[in-house]
Design a protein around this motif. Structure first.
Motif, PDB file in Angstrom:
ATOM      1  N   CYS A 150       4.633   5.409  -5.217  1.00  0.00           N
ATOM      2  CA  CYS A 150       3.766   6.548  -4.901  1.00  0.00           C
ATOM      3  C   CYS A 150       2.399   6.497  -5.578  1.00  0.00           C
ATOM      4  O   CYS A 150       1.385   6.807  -4.975  1.00  0.00           O
TER       5      CYS A 150
ATOM      6  N   ARG B 267      -0.325   6.706  -2.955  1.00  0.00           N
ATOM      7  CA  ARG B 267      -1.007   7.991  -2.794  1.00  0.00           C
ATOM      8  C   ARG B 267      -2.068   8.214  -3.861  1.00  0.00           C
ATOM      9  O   ARG B 267      -3.008   8.971  -3.669  1.00  0.00           O
TER      10      ARG B 267
ATOM     11  N   MET C 214      -1.099   6.481   4.163  1.00  0.00           N
ATOM     12  CA  MET C 214       0.053   7.329   3.846  1.00  0.00           C
ATOM     13  C   MET C 214       0.549   8.018   5.110  1.00  0.00           C
ATOM     14  O   MET C 214      -0.262   8.455   5.916  1.00  0.00           O
ATOM     15  N   SER C 215       1.858   8.107   5.250  1.00  0.00           N
ATOM     16  CA  SER C 215       2.408   8.644   6.498  1.00  0.00           C
ATOM     17  C   SER C 215       2.029  10.096   6.736  1.00  0.00           C
ATOM     18  O   SER C 215       2.039  10.571   7.861  1.00  0.00           O
ATOM     19  N   GLU C 216       1.644  10.808   5.693  1.00  0.00           N
ATOM     20  CA  GLU C 216       1.311  12.227   5.861  1.00  0.00           C
ATOM     21  C   GLU C 216      -0.086  12.415   6.454  1.00  0.00           C
ATOM     22  O   GLU C 216      -0.375  13.447   7.052  1.00  0.00           O
TER      23      GLU C 216
ATOM     24  N   GLU D 236      13.105   3.242   7.903  1.00  0.00           N
ATOM     25  CA  GLU D 236      13.095   4.550   8.560  1.00  0.00           C
ATOM     26  C   GLU D 236      12.043   5.444   7.895  1.00  0.00           C
ATOM     27  O   GLU D 236      11.264   6.101   8.553  1.00  0.00           O
ATOM     28  N   LYS D 237      12.046   5.464   6.566  1.00  0.00           N
ATOM     29  CA  LYS D 237      11.032   6.238   5.847  1.00  0.00           C
ATOM     30  C   LYS D 237      10.171   5.242   5.091  1.00  0.00           C
ATOM     31  O   LYS D 237      10.614   4.681   4.094  1.00  0.00           O
TER      32      LYS D 237
ATOM     33  N   GLU E 101       8.768   6.978   1.302  1.00  0.00           N
ATOM     34  CA  GLU E 101       9.406   8.039   0.509  1.00  0.00           C
ATOM     35  C   GLU E 101       9.613   7.554  -0.932  1.00  0.00           C
ATOM     36  O   GLU E 101       9.952   6.404  -1.180  1.00  0.00           O
ATOM     37  N   CYS E 102       9.414   8.484  -1.838  1.00  0.00           N
ATOM     38  CA  CYS E 102       9.560   8.213  -3.266  1.00  0.00           C
ATOM     39  C   CYS E 102      10.983   7.752  -3.583  1.00  0.00           C
ATOM     40  O   CYS E 102      11.947   8.239  -3.010  1.00  0.00           O
TER      41      CYS E 102
ATOM     42  N   GLY F 235      12.421   8.128  -6.522  1.00  0.00           N
ATOM     43  CA  GLY F 235      13.102   9.047  -7.432  1.00  0.00           C
ATOM     44  C   GLY F 235      13.090   8.640  -8.893  1.00  0.00           C
ATOM     45  O   GLY F 235      13.695   9.308  -9.724  1.00  0.00           O
TER      46      GLY F 235
ATOM     47  N   MET G 182      18.028  10.041  -4.701  1.00  0.00           N
ATOM     48  CA  MET G 182      16.835   9.514  -4.031  1.00  0.00           C
ATOM     49  C   MET G 182      16.858   7.991  -4.037  1.00  0.00           C
ATOM     50  O   MET G 182      16.534   7.351  -3.038  1.00  0.00           O
TER      51      MET G 182
ATOM     52  N   ASP H 275      19.366   6.679  -1.543  1.00  0.00           N
ATOM     53  CA  ASP H 275      18.877   6.808  -0.168  1.00  0.00           C
ATOM     54  C   ASP H 275      17.818   5.750   0.162  1.00  0.00           C
ATOM     55  O   ASP H 275      17.765   5.243   1.276  1.00  0.00           O
TER      56      ASP H 275
END
Lengths: 234, 462, 194
Positions: free
Chosen positions: A123, A127, A134-136, A161-162, A165-166, A168, A184, A187
């Motif tokens: 991240c 970010r 970034m996907s956002e 898929e993601k 994503e962080c 964790g 996290m 996953d």
């Protein structure tokens, strides 16, 4: 080009091969690399826990060690971001892959890594330093680490898929919020395994250490490798 | 009260449910992405929205006065409440003075549409103790009201519940003979149940999404139409608004409404985007403007941007922690990332754990339609909480030791030689099940030499 | 000191130096055909849209869709369907058994398929919400590209209550599964006039 190498404290102690790979890679690409021996830590572990006032000594030490260099290269997006945000420097600190792409303008690497690799976007590099889109955000997509990995012969990057994503890890979060941190991580690992990764790579060894801990607990044969190790492969 | 991490630990005992919760909320995030990508000017709109809010906050006192003036001219009565208690007292007084009819239980029937502010003020229990029969009419809110639970999400208050649980709730509280599990049927049951309540209500309370200083009107957004059903039938309409809801001009609504529903649910607009300006003939319309700590937050330069929030919930849907810990783990009316920067302002001690319930990944700041620097504020709250002494003493001591080692290269390298002593206390190194790291993760293998040692051997001349 | 004075005083003391208010843009260049976009978005939101040539054919269409509607009211005068005016002055609660309410929208918004209604055209504020089904006449020429244009076009309108209505009432409060017909109209029929 003369650059100073900043190695995060935990990489120095636990993942020296990542530091060696970073050093050798920079040397191969024609840099004269200086490693100030008095370096320790960027101070982030304290600052992110709310003790920014205690990280001052670390930051002063960092300044003493590195202020004389035009470029400071660090194989961690997270530590780079912390220095960038908290230490005033005459020169510029850059994360390894952004330095390779933006300053050295690397377009070719004569290395081979014939494996399916999943890229974990850490991240703070993504970010914080914006080394990847970034996907956002609704903006054109790009990724400096992907750009570099695509130069490695035989390497195939898997889709996730993601994609950002962080994991964790989150510094002291990994123990203060153990349940969420581990979930996290599990996953993230699952996403890579579902897409048949043989290796998980990334720009931050801290995230990879966390993912490695989960992979090993699962007894998985999938390994983590810092991006410097892949880019410095033979 | 459990801390966030304790509650998260309990929530994670049922892993399939965590996976279900995670997937449900991630779907909402995906819908948001799909809607946003269709707007070429999306990022520009976010920037403009953020600037409009920054301007509004910088001129808030004048805009509030102007709003009050215009609303009064429109025939609306404006009230001011310093805190939740005063808000609740004002609402009750309005109801009691309006000469309203009571139902067969001797209570004044009231319907409410979704208002996080009234949750924050704990209005319902105050009214119920004073002979007002309060019915929440947003479907999600009604479900949790029947179950006596707080909302777990600001947009979808019952998102933590499965349809079977809703069926059980309706069976238990609404006299439905069987346990219904088909969403269409459950909605139909609720429609009939709540229609009765709407038709019987003497007073309706709504929240406020935006209040326009220029015209004195306020906008309420719903998908169900429950705010309109309530307000347009009842004799008295009370709107509760936080004082940060003010925007300067009517045309600015265009910016916020284009962002709000797309960010919240991926819809291009909420189905009912209702503008209340004047009471209808024979109706009373009241607005209660509430401070409850907001002016204090406005005075904190590091945190005032949190007042830009338009309550879309996008930061919750994207948050990898929220998705896996559930809204109730935040023990605060507004949960998730935005809640974690709002709550410490209300009660630093009680909410000292919340800014730490994040990895600071930054996804929240990226989805925020008004560009609140949420993860930076989480970081700043951590500093603030430590300085004010709201963190455990043990932690402070270990941080002091860390500082000593990490700021003295000699100690650092010596400690490194002594079996990686520098990080000996690092969480990922202690090999026992009392160590939270080791519970679900292996520790890294310790190499022979540190990099510094390698470097001295391989790259230095002596 | 009253609460009002105290709050305003605190706000005044806390608010930062004035920040500049940004200029607004319309973002309406190079947009797709607004009528087509409106059709697409309204349909997506669950509305039924019919392109009709005149009001009479619209009414024929409605009679086909609602052959059994018992109580039909309209706020658009001169229709051969639901042509009564008594309801305008009755208690709003008495409209709860309306099967179909017919009205005319002042504006349509292409980017979201919503229509703009005000209490002036509705006759009663509750009318579009309390009924079972809703039908709306909308002239194609009133369709604007987006919300910026919509607020511009409605700036001078006088209303006590105004509503952007984006389709039939809906909820996704149970497991995020979308269900139409929460509290308001179960269906919305848009009759598009040339």
């Amino acid at each position: 080009m003369r650059v100073a190498l900043f190695i995060p404290c935990y990489v120095n102690q636990f993942y020296p091969q990542v530091a060696v790979a970073s050093l050798e890679l920079l040397e191969k690409l024609g840099c004269e690399v200086v490693y100030p021996l008095e370096q320790t830590c960027c101070g982030q572990p304290m600052a992110n826990s709310g003790y920014q006032h205690l990280s001052k000594d670390c930051e002063t030490l960092f300044q003493e060690n590195f202020d004389q260099y035009e470029y400071i290269v660090c194989p961690s997006g997270s530590c780079t971001l912390h220095i960038k945000d908290h230490v005033e420097l005459k020169g510029k600190i850059m994360e390894l892959s952004e330095f390779l792409v933006d300053v050295l303008k690397v377009e070719k690497l004569n290395v081979s890594f014939p494996h399916k690799v999943g890229l974990h976007q850490s991240c703070h590099g993504q970010r914080g330093l914006k080394i990847s889109s970034m996907s956002e955000l609704m903006s054109p997509s790009f990724s400096k680490p992907e750009h570099l990995l695509n130069m490695v012969s035989g390497l195939s990057l898997i889709e996730l898929e993601k994609k950002d994503e962080c994991c964790g890890f989150g510094g002291t979060f990994c123990v203060s919020e153990e349940a969420i941190s581990a979930k996290m991580g599990k996953d993230r690992v699952k996403d890579h395994l579902d897409h048949e990764a043989e290796f998980i790579t990334g720009n931050d060894m801290s995230c990879l250490m966390h993912l490695e801990g989960i992979l090993r607990r699962k007894g998985s044969s999938v390994k983590v490798k810092h991006i410097a190790e892949i880019l410095n492969a033979s | 009260m459990m801390t966030h991490s304790q509650a998260a630990d309990v929530f994670n005992k049922d892993e399939p449910r965590v996976d279900w919760h995670n997937a449900t909320l991630w779907n909402v995030r995906k819908k948001r992405d799909k809607a946003a990508v269709q707007i070429p000017e999306w990022e520009k709109l976010r920037a403009i929205a953020s600037q409009i809010k920054a301007h509004s906050l910088s001129n808030l006192s004048s805009y509030l006065e102007n709003f009050e003036k215009k609303a009064s001219e429109n025939g609306v009565t404006v009230h001011w409440a310093k805190n939740g208690e005063e808000h609740n007292r004002i609402v009750l007084e309005i109801i009691q003075k309006a000469g309203l009819n009571k139902n067969s239980q001797g209570k004044i029937p009231m319907v409410k549409s979704k208002s996080m502010l009234t949750e924050e003020c704990h209005l319902n229990s105050h009214l119920e103790n004073n002979y007002v029969d309060v019915i929440d009419t947003d479907l999600g809110e009604r479900i949790i009201q029947l179950r006596k639970e707080p909302p777990s999400h600001i947009v979808a208050p019952a998102i933590h519940l499965m349809k079977e649980e809703v069926g059980e709730t309706f069976h238990e509280h609404l006299g439905v003979p069987n346990i219904e599990t088909i969403p269409e049927k459950l909605v139909e049951i609720a429609r009939h149940h709540l229609r009765e309540k709407f038709l019987a209500a003497e007073v309706a309370l709504t929240g406020v999404n935006f209040a326009v200083a220029e015209t004195g009107e306020f906008v309420v957004c719903t998908n169900e139409g429950n705010a309109d059903m309530g307000a347009n039938l009842a004799k008295v309409h009370i709107a509760s608004m936080g004082l940060e809801k003010i925007i300067p001009k009517r045309k600015h609504l265009g910016v916020f409404l284009r962002l709000l529903a797309r960010s919240a649910t991926g819809q291009p607009l909420t189905i009912y985007t209702s503008h209340f300006k004047k009471p209808r003939q024979g109706q009373q319309m009241h607005i209660v403007i509430v401070d409850n700590g907001r002016s204090r937050q406005l005075g904190r330069p590091d945190f005032r941007n949190s007042l830009k929030c338009i309550r879309c919930g996008a930061c919750m849907n994207t948050c990898p922690v929220y998705r896996r810990s559930g809204g109730h783990s935040y023990h605060s009316t507004v949960g998730g990332p935005i809640g974690s920067i709002l709550a410490p302002n209300l009660d630093m001690k009680k909410n000292a754990d919340l800014p730490f319930a994040s990895t600071l990944c930054g996804s929240c700041s990226n989805v925020c339609p008004v560009k609140i620097d949420i993860h930076d504020q989480l970081y700043k709250w951590r500093q603030e909480l430590v300085k004010s002494g709201y963190t455990p003493k043990v932690k402070s001591l270990s941080m002091q030791m860390m500082r000593f080692t990490l700021s003295h290269p000699g100690v650092f390298n010596f400690a490194g030689k002594m079996g990686k002593g520098v990080l000996k206390n690092a969480p990922f190194l202690i090999n026992n099940f009392l160590n939270p790291w080791y519970k679900q993760r292996e520790m890294p293998e310790v190499p022979q030499d540190s990099f510094t040692e390698w470097y001295i051997k391989n790259r230095t001349k002596e | 000191m009253s609460s009002r004075e105290e709050i305003l005083g605190n706000v005044r003391a806390s608010q930062p130096e004035i920040a500049e208010l940004p200029e607004l843009e319309y973002f309406n260049q190079n947009s797709e055909n607004p009528v087509e976009k409106f059709l697409e978005m309204a349909t997506l939101a669950g509305s039924q849209v019919y392109e009709i040539n005149d009001v009479d054919s619209g009414i024929e269409q409605l009679k086909k869709v609602f052959p059994e509607a018992k109580k039909v009211i309209s706020s658009t005068t001169g229709l051969s369907f639901g042509d009564s005016t008594e309801w305008l002055n009755s208690d709003p609660h008495t409209l709860a058994d309306v099967d179909l309410f017919i009205t005319s929208a002042l504006l349509g918004v292409a980017e979201n398929g919503a229509i703009w209604l005000t209490d002036k055209v509705l006759g009663q504020r509750i009318a579009p919400t309390v009924n079972e089904h809703l039908a709306v006449f909308l002239s194609k020429e009133t369709i604007v590209v987006n919300m910026h244009e919509a607020y511009d076009k409605t700036a001078e309108m006088d209303y006590g209550y105004g509503l952007f209505l984006g389709g039939p009432s809906k909820t996704a409060d149970i497991e995020q599964i979308l269900v139409l017909g929460a509290h308001g109209a179960r269906s919305m029929h848009i009759l598009l006039l040339p």
